[in-house]
Scaffold this active site. Structure first.
Site, PDB file in Angstrom:
ATOM      1  CB  CYS A  90       3.945 -50.820 -51.064  1.00  0.00           C
ATOM      2  SG  CYS A  90       2.460 -50.828 -50.022  1.00  0.00           S
ATOM      3  CB  CYS A 253       2.951 -50.815 -42.494  1.00  0.00           C
ATOM      4  SG  CYS A 253       4.002 -49.956 -43.669  1.00  0.00           S
TER       5      CYS A 253
END
Length: 337
Positions: A90, A253
């Site tokens: 992530c 993101c």
């Protein structure tokens, strides 16, 4: 059940929450963080649910578990937890956790200005800049990222036939560019994109097999990237990333930006060393770049992308998990027929 206590540093990366658990994470077996991720999923997923879902978290919560380094040259290790699961990688949580670890004095990097992190997807190297005692910016070089499929025809329940690229940047993404049946993310509400993102994930997984060529444990699409026009001249493109059943990324993101950098490079739209300003739903930005080109073990072309962003610490917390209603968390989606 006895009381379990988890101390955390709270903050956000370009608007997306990061809850970094710094005390209370369970010891895990395994020689790699990927092996430890599997062990966590098998035996301790209740921790993820308790800390990410309501009532302690919410439908868009994201975080990490902070561990000592596994490899000799690393400074720390991370497991990534969010509402959709325990992820291999992530990006926004990496930027946040590196910033928080440095500002809180949890790590003393072996090489000043550089942090090396063991993560399930591999090894992550990051550079950082300090200003007045806080981390001003973090740029991490991600794992090899690549375009797995291009121009896959997907029959979407709402839009009909769509052409999507499937790219990997730590997670797999169907990237939906502007096309006749999709005018761009700016024309739709977040709730609409969330619902249609869930449908896209299901449609892709029913249509093609998505598996990492070098790591068959990383498989299937669990995200969707809807793209569109930027909302300011300072950005090159915009994207709204949907993760799992309920999460809308407030940041651009990190793994999604890496996937899009790989996609654009494979299509000849981004040169090595060229910056790509990627904007989020709320207008925050990451800067992506192709640092170098490489190949996977099976010979597939890939890139080593970097992603740069900013994070801010907002507080500290201690969370208790003990016998009480909804002790291990809940999602409203679980109550929808």
């Amino acid at each position: 059940m006895s009381r379990h206590s988890f101390a955390s540093i709270e903050g956000h990366t370009e608007g997306m929450p990061v809850r970094m658990v710094v005390d209370g994470a369970p010891p895990l077996p395994g020689a790699t963080m990927e092996a430890r991720r599997k062990a966590f999923i098998e035996s301790h997923d209740w921790i993820r649910r308790a800390l990410m879902l309501e009532p302690r978290g919410h439908s868009h919560m994201s975080g990490t578990l902070f561990y000592p380094p596994l490899s000799e040259d690393a400074d720390m290790s991370l497991l990534f937890i969010e509402t959709s699961g325990c992820l291999p990688m992530c990006g926004h949580a990496s930027i946040g956790s590196i910033s928080f670890a440095l500002e809180a004095g949890l790590i003393q990097p072996k090489l000043p200005g550089t942090v090396v992190v063991d993560v399930p997807a591999g090894k992550l190297a990051a550079t950082y800049e300090m200003e007045g005692g806080r981390v001003r910016t973090v740029r991490f070089t991600n794992v090899p990222s690549f375009l797995l499929y291009r121009d896959v025809e997907i029959d979407h329940p709402h839009f009909g036939r769509l052409n999507v690229d499937i790219a990997y940047g730590g997670n797999f993404y169907p990237i939906v560019e502007v096309q006749p049946n999709f005018p761009g993310c700016e024309h739709f509400s977040p709730d609409e994109l969330l619902e249609w993102g869930r449908q896209m994930q299901a449609a892709v997984n029913e249509t093609i097999e998505v598996v990492h060529p070098d790591n068959t444990s990383i498989r299937m699409v669990k995200h969707t990237m809807w793209t569109g026009a930027p909302i300011s001249d300072s950005a090159d493109a915009r994207a709204v990333v949907i993760a799992g059943d309920s999460l809308i990324d407030r940041s651009p993101c990190g793994t999604g930006t890496s996937a899009r950098v790989a996609q654009r490079h494979a299509r000849g739209l981004l040169r090595e060393g060229q910056s790509f300003r990627h904007q989020s739903l709320i207008g925050s930005c990451f800067t992506g770049r192709v640092e170098s080109v490489t190949k996977l073990k099976n010979g597939l072309d890939a890139v080593l992308p970097s992603v740069e962003g900013r994070a801010w610490l907002t507080g500290r917390a201690e969370h208790y998990v003990e016998a009480q209603p909804y002790a291990h968390g809940f999602s409203l989606q679980e109550y929808v027929n």
